[in-house]
Design a protein around this motif. Structure first.
Motif: not given
Length: 396
Positions: A192-194, A216-219, A285-289, A295-299
């Motif tokens: 997940a990338t934020h 709030m899922p993407l899109g 809400k944390t979607k990259i543009s 970036l905040f990266l999580e795995v």
């Protein structure tokens, strides 16, 4: 070709003369073994620069003192000269080795230039340690994740360029490809990338019941997790009917990964907002543009911590490659041309004089702690990013 050999603390009793058959060997560690002699053939390793022989009871006491206090070059010179107590046999071979070395020198000169070019073409990443960071981000893992999805690795990556041309599209495509390949269709791990600017820490890695977890899922609009899965399942069935096939695409492929779970994993920010619902989606809400720079990266994974680290290593490498590609191609920020170049060294023209990035990406360490504040994971640690070290220079 093997360039680094680590065999310390392994009860090694003999180092054979065939060590000279490793022409690319640059670093050798055979400390704390049971070696009694060192072969003169070590002096025939043309690129050997670092060697650790400490902790071995060598017969040649002068050599034993040297390995504890002299540089590798001096040790190799001593071995090349036959050493003390080696007798005439070694000295007799020296002339033959000398000729061989002279023959190798011209080739070594060319190889040395190639090494410098390779080093210069490596991507650069600088690690910012927690101790150097005035406001490090922390993730607190709740006990409940242990039975649901226990493993998480996070970091902050600063200096990303997504504004130019199709950089953002390439970034998202690269993430999708990683999900398909190293993440094994998200069964091994999920990325997940934020946008860091949209996150308020500290964060909590938690579990919530499906009828309580809201995201709030993407899109999409905000929805409860159980309703989202029901919605996605319905869409999957409709997709099958329309296309008359068994396989489905998009998020629908991953629904079965939560089968039988009483609680779902989630990453929650300081305001109580769920920013990630692995392995399904992260938040709008944390979607990259295109304007995202940090970036905040999580795995996350339910398999192992190591797979999380391996995936994160690869993700950072891919982002560094994309940044290099964007920098070199100087795309306009308003470009609409779809580039078929994704990422990886294969997309760079080897005939070009590749220059290192003047401003390397900065990777900030992120700690994952338990509810009592005890450290569970720190990424990147000294041992991380080694899997991609052949393509990435890490400044620690």
């Amino acid at each position: 070709l093997l360039s680094r050999l680590e065999a310390a603390d392994n009860e090694v009793a003999e180092l054979g003369a065939d060590i000279a058959a490793l022409p690319a060997l640059k670093s050798l560690d055979v400390a704390n073994n049971q070696l009694r002699e060192l072969p003169a053939a070590l002096a025939d390793c043309p690129r050997l620069k670092e060697a650790n022989f400490r902790g071995n009871q060598l017969k040649d006491k002068r050599l034993e003192k040297m390995v504890n206090g002299c540089q590798t070059k001096a040790i190799l010179e001593y071995l090349r000269a036959g050493g003390r107590g080696k007798g005439k046999a070694e000295s007799a071979r020296e002339e033959a080795r000398k000729k061989k070395r002279e023959k190798q020198q011209k080739k070594d000169g060319r190889d040395g230039e190639q090494d410098e070019l390779e080093e210069a073409s490596k991507l650069l990443v600088k690690v910012l340690h927690v101790s150097e960071n005035p406001a490090p981000l922390v993730v607190k893992a709740s006990p409940g994740v242990k039975d649901v999805r226990p493993f998480i690795v996070c970091c902050v990556l600063k200096g990303v360029n997504l504004k130019a041309g199709n950089a953002l599209k390439r970034f998202l495509s690269a993430q999708t490809k990683l999900h398909e390949d190293i993440c094994e269709k998200r069964t091994a791990a999920t990325i997940a990338t934020h946008d860091l600017q949209l996150i308020k820490g500290p964060l909590v890695y938690d579990v919530q019941p499906p009828d309580e977890l809201k995201i709030m899922p993407l899109g999409r609009k905000e929805i409860k997790a159980k309703d989202l899965l029901r919605q996605l399942q319905s869409e999957a069935e409709e997709q099958r009917k329309q296309k008359k096939r068994q396989n489905v695409s998009g998020l629908h492929k991953y629904l079965q990964l939560l089968d039988g779970k009483d609680n779902y994993p989630c990453l929650v920010d300081a305001e109580g907002i769920v920013i990630s619902f692995p392995p399904i989606t992260n938040s709008e809400k944390t979607k990259i543009s295109r304007d995202t720079r940090n970036l905040f990266l999580e795995v996350t994974s339910d398999t192992s911590l190591q797979i999380c680290k391996d995936v994160m290593d690869m993700l950072i490498l891919k982002i560094a490659e994309l940044n290099r590609f964007t920098l070199e191609n100087k795309e306009d920020s308003g470009s609409d041309n779809e580039s078929d170049a994704l990422c990886g060294p294969g997309n760079l023209n080897p005939s070009q004089n590749v220059q290192p990035m003047n401003f390397p990406l900065v990777v900030e360490q992120v700690r994952v702690v338990d509810t009592d504040g005890n450290l569970k994971v720190l990424y990147p640690s000294k041992m991380d990013l080694t899997t991609v070290s052949s393509l990435l220079t890490v400044i620690r």
